[in-house]
Enzyme design. Structure first.
Site, PDB file in Angstrom:
ATOM      1  N   ASP A 163       0.811  -1.153  -0.267  1.00 56.60           N
ATOM      2  CA  ASP A 163      -0.049   0.074  -0.143  1.00 56.60           C
ATOM      3  C   ASP A 163       1.057   1.281   0.041  1.00 56.60           C
ATOM      4  O   ASP A 163       1.941   1.368   0.958  1.00 56.60           O
ATOM      5  CB  ASP A 163      -0.936  -0.195   1.154  1.00 56.60           C
ATOM      6  CG  ASP A 163      -2.127  -1.138   1.022  1.00 56.60           C
ATOM      7  OD1 ASP A 163      -2.200  -1.630   0.136  1.00 56.60           O
ATOM      8  OD2 ASP A 163      -2.755  -1.213   2.258  1.00 56.60           O
ATOM      9  N   ASP A 182     -15.382  -2.565  -1.606  1.00 63.63           N
ATOM     10  CA  ASP A 182     -14.859  -2.505  -0.319  1.00 63.63           C
ATOM     11  C   ASP A 182     -15.862  -2.278   0.545  1.00 63.63           C
ATOM     12  O   ASP A 182     -16.709  -1.303   0.174  1.00 63.63           O
ATOM     13  CB  ASP A 182     -13.909  -1.439  -0.089  1.00 63.63           C
ATOM     14  CG  ASP A 182     -12.627  -1.482  -1.279  1.00 63.63           C
ATOM     15  OD1 ASP A 182     -11.957  -2.603  -1.208  1.00 63.63           O
ATOM     16  OD2 ASP A 182     -12.257  -0.528  -1.854  1.00 63.63           O
TER      17      ASP A 182
END
Length: 249
Positions: A8, A129
């Site tokens: 990330d 998500d």
């Protein structure tokens, strides 16, 4: 069954967040390209990358870091975060990405996703998500009224390569993957599903080998790998059906 190590990116560094909150970032490596090569050397065969800044801004922000990652590893790389136009998709695929992950745009403009799947077969994944069972967008900063399965079904037959399903409530906090919701999603659609959010220990790796999870394409691991809670050699041996002792010899 694929175990995807995660990188990330925030401000050019390799970080992990808790519940997607940028204020909780823990820096694990200031050289993402070196981290990508390390994952390859450990035996991983794919890499999952997210441009966190890009997810919030709606455009790629960590392009330089992603480019360095692509040069550093021979493994296929999937990238999400801020990719919202056909031109951006084409540019990233031309730069060597194996596939792009479309999240916010999948909610805002599902027809664009379908168009991209036709233009770039096998190269487009959808990121779903969810928080409290509802899909979140704009880097998880906004909630929508869409249910996870409701959104996923919009893409049946469109040629989506995979759905990456993340339970935001579990992401980055090592509480274990939400297997029930993930497997329910995999049962509801024919598109391959990748589990994400909360993978915590070897117990989760073993869970991936259970019969009801066999329909999954794999799972993503971030903090558990960085914190040493999962030994890569042991995890990969379990998923490949090899004796752990033999893999470590």
């Amino acid at each position: 069954m694929i175990l995807f190590p995660a990188i990330d990116l925030k401000d050019g560094q390799c970080v992990r967040l808790k519940h997607g909150d940028m204020a909780t970032a823990t820096i694990y490596n200031d050289d993402p390209a070196a981290q990508a090569k390390a994952f390859e050397d450990q035996g991983f065969e794919w890499l999952h990358v997210v441009d966190l800044n890009g997810a919030f801004k709606g455009q790629s922000v960590n392009s330089a870091a992603v480019g360095a990652i692509l040069k550093a590893t021979r493994n296929p790389v999937q990238l999400g975060g801020g990719i919202r136009t056909i031109a951006q998709i084409e540019d990233w695929l031309d730069r060597g990405l194996a596939r792009v992950i479309l999240g916010t745009v999948a909610v805002r403009d599902p027809d664009l996703v379908k168009q991209a799947c036709k233009a770039f077969p096998g190269k487009v994944a959808v990121g779903i998500d969810a928080k409290g069972g509802k899909v979140a967008v704009e880097g998880w900063a906004e909630a929508s009224s869409l249910g996870v399965i409701e959104l996923a079904k919009k893409f049946e037959g469109a040629g989506v390569a995979a759905i990456i399903y993340t339970d935001i409530d579990r992401d980055g906090v090592l509480t274990g993957i939400n297997w029930d919701a993930t497997i329910d999603l995999a049962d509801a659609v024919s598109i391959p599903v990748i589990a994400s959010g909360g993978l915590a220990s070897i117990a989760d790796i073993v869970r991936m080998t259970m019969p009801d999870a066999q329909k999954l394409e794999g799972a993503i691991s971030g903090r558990a790998l960085y914190d040493g809670r999962i030994d890569p050699t042991e995890a990969l041996a379990i998923l490949q059906g090899r004796p752990v002792a033999e893999a470590k010899s």
